[in-house]
Motif scaffolding. Structure first.
Motif, PDB file in Angstrom:
ATOM      1  N   ILE A  16     -70.847 -73.966 -40.228  1.00  0.00           N
ATOM      2  CA  ILE A  16     -71.270 -74.825 -41.347  1.00  0.00           C
ATOM      3  C   ILE A  16     -72.138 -75.966 -40.831  1.00  0.00           C
ATOM      4  O   ILE A  16     -73.174 -76.283 -41.417  1.00  0.00           O
ATOM      5  N   THR A  17     -71.730 -76.564 -39.725  1.00  0.00           N
ATOM      6  CA  THR A  17     -72.504 -77.654 -39.135  1.00  0.00           C
ATOM      7  C   THR A  17     -73.913 -77.182 -38.786  1.00  0.00           C
ATOM      8  O   THR A  17     -74.898 -77.868 -39.085  1.00  0.00           O
ATOM      9  N   ASP A  18     -74.007 -76.003 -38.185  1.00  0.00           N
ATOM     10  CA  ASP A  18     -75.316 -75.448 -37.841  1.00  0.00           C
ATOM     11  C   ASP A  18     -76.172 -75.243 -39.089  1.00  0.00           C
ATOM     12  O   ASP A  18     -77.361 -75.588 -39.109  1.00  0.00           O
ATOM     13  N   GLU A  19     -75.572 -74.687 -40.144  1.00  0.00           N
ATOM     14  CA  GLU A  19     -76.307 -74.445 -41.394  1.00  0.00           C
ATOM     15  C   GLU A  19     -76.814 -75.755 -41.993  1.00  0.00           C
ATOM     16  O   GLU A  19     -77.957 -75.829 -42.452  1.00  0.00           O
ATOM     17  N   LEU A  20     -75.962 -76.770 -41.992  1.00  0.00           N
ATOM     18  CA  LEU A  20     -76.366 -78.055 -42.565  1.00  0.00           C
ATOM     19  C   LEU A  20     -77.444 -78.729 -41.718  1.00  0.00           C
ATOM     20  O   LEU A  20     -78.363 -79.349 -42.263  1.00  0.00           O
ATOM     21  N   LEU A  25     -80.865 -75.494 -46.777  1.00  0.00           N
ATOM     22  CA  LEU A  25     -80.057 -75.229 -47.959  1.00  0.00           C
ATOM     23  C   LEU A  25     -80.445 -76.173 -49.090  1.00  0.00           C
ATOM     24  O   LEU A  25     -80.903 -77.293 -48.852  1.00  0.00           O
ATOM     25  N   SER A  26     -80.229 -75.719 -50.306  1.00  0.00           N
ATOM     26  CA  SER A  26     -80.441 -76.602 -51.444  1.00  0.00           C
ATOM     27  C   SER A  26     -79.388 -77.698 -51.421  1.00  0.00           C
ATOM     28  O   SER A  26     -78.366 -77.595 -50.715  1.00  0.00           O
ATOM     29  N   LEU A  27     -79.602 -78.728 -52.209  1.00  0.00           N
ATOM     30  CA  LEU A  27     -78.648 -79.821 -52.273  1.00  0.00           C
ATOM     31  C   LEU A  27     -77.282 -79.308 -52.720  1.00  0.00           C
ATOM     32  O   LEU A  27     -76.246 -79.657 -52.128  1.00  0.00           O
ATOM     33  N   GLU A  28     -77.260 -78.472 -53.740  1.00  0.00           N
ATOM     34  CA  GLU A  28     -76.000 -77.942 -54.269  1.00  0.00           C
ATOM     35  C   GLU A  28     -75.256 -77.121 -53.208  1.00  0.00           C
ATOM     36  O   GLU A  28     -74.054 -77.282 -53.016  1.00  0.00           O
ATOM     37  N   LYS A  29     -75.970 -76.242 -52.509  1.00  0.00           N
ATOM     38  CA  LYS A  29     -75.339 -75.436 -51.460  1.00  0.00           C
ATOM     39  C   LYS A  29     -74.872 -76.313 -50.300  1.00  0.00           C
ATOM     40  O   LYS A  29     -73.820 -76.076 -49.721  1.00  0.00           O
ATOM     41  N   SER A  30     -75.652 -77.330 -49.986  1.00  0.00           N
ATOM     42  CA  SER A  30     -75.268 -78.256 -48.917  1.00  0.00           C
ATOM     43  C   SER A  30     -73.975 -78.980 -49.267  1.00  0.00           C
ATOM     44  O   SER A  30     -73.093 -79.141 -48.420  1.00  0.00           O
ATOM     45  N   LEU A  31     -73.852 -79.404 -50.514  1.00  0.00           N
ATOM     46  CA  LEU A  31     -72.637 -80.092 -50.948  1.00  0.00           C
ATOM     47  C   LEU A  31     -71.431 -79.164 -50.909  1.00  0.00           C
ATOM     48  O   LEU A  31     -70.331 -79.579 -50.515  1.00  0.00           O
ATOM     49  N   LYS A  32     -71.613 -77.906 -51.276  1.00  0.00           N
ATOM     50  CA  LYS A  32     -70.517 -76.936 -51.217  1.00  0.00           C
ATOM     51  C   LYS A  32     -70.089 -76.699 -49.765  1.00  0.00           C
ATOM     52  O   LYS A  32     -68.896 -76.629 -49.462  1.00  0.00           O
ATOM     53  N   LYS A  33     -71.069 -76.579 -48.874  1.00  0.00           N
ATOM     54  CA  LYS A  33     -70.761 -76.391 -47.448  1.00  0.00           C
ATOM     55  C   LYS A  33     -70.053 -77.621 -46.889  1.00  0.00           C
ATOM     56  O   LYS A  33     -69.096 -77.512 -46.122  1.00  0.00           O
TER      57      LYS A  33
END
Length: 77
Positions: A16-20, A25-33
């Protein structure tokens, strides 16, 4: 579904850290992650606290290493 372990949770948290950090990612996906990451951090902290308590139980037994059930000790307090 596999049992959640400290190692699995930590591995997922690293992913998750790597993805962020990639920032794609979109803002919404970032918040979910981010929310998932917070849950994983809480789980890992809980597991580490359990391990710390078990080690303390082992070391406090008459200054000798002696295994004692963590669950039994908690329920007797």
């Amino acid at each position: 579904m596999a049992k959640k372990t400290f190692e699995n949770a930590l591995s997922r948290l690293e992913a998750i850290t790597d993805e962020l950090e990639e920032g794609e990612l979109s803002l919404e996906k970032s918040l979910k992650k981010f929310d998932e990451g917070i849950t994983l951090v809480e789980f890992c902290n809980h597991k580490l606290e359990e391990a710390k308590n078990r080690v303390e139980l082992l070391l406090k037994k008459d200054d000798r290493l002696q295994a004692e059930s963590f669950e039994e000790n908690i329920s007797s307090k």
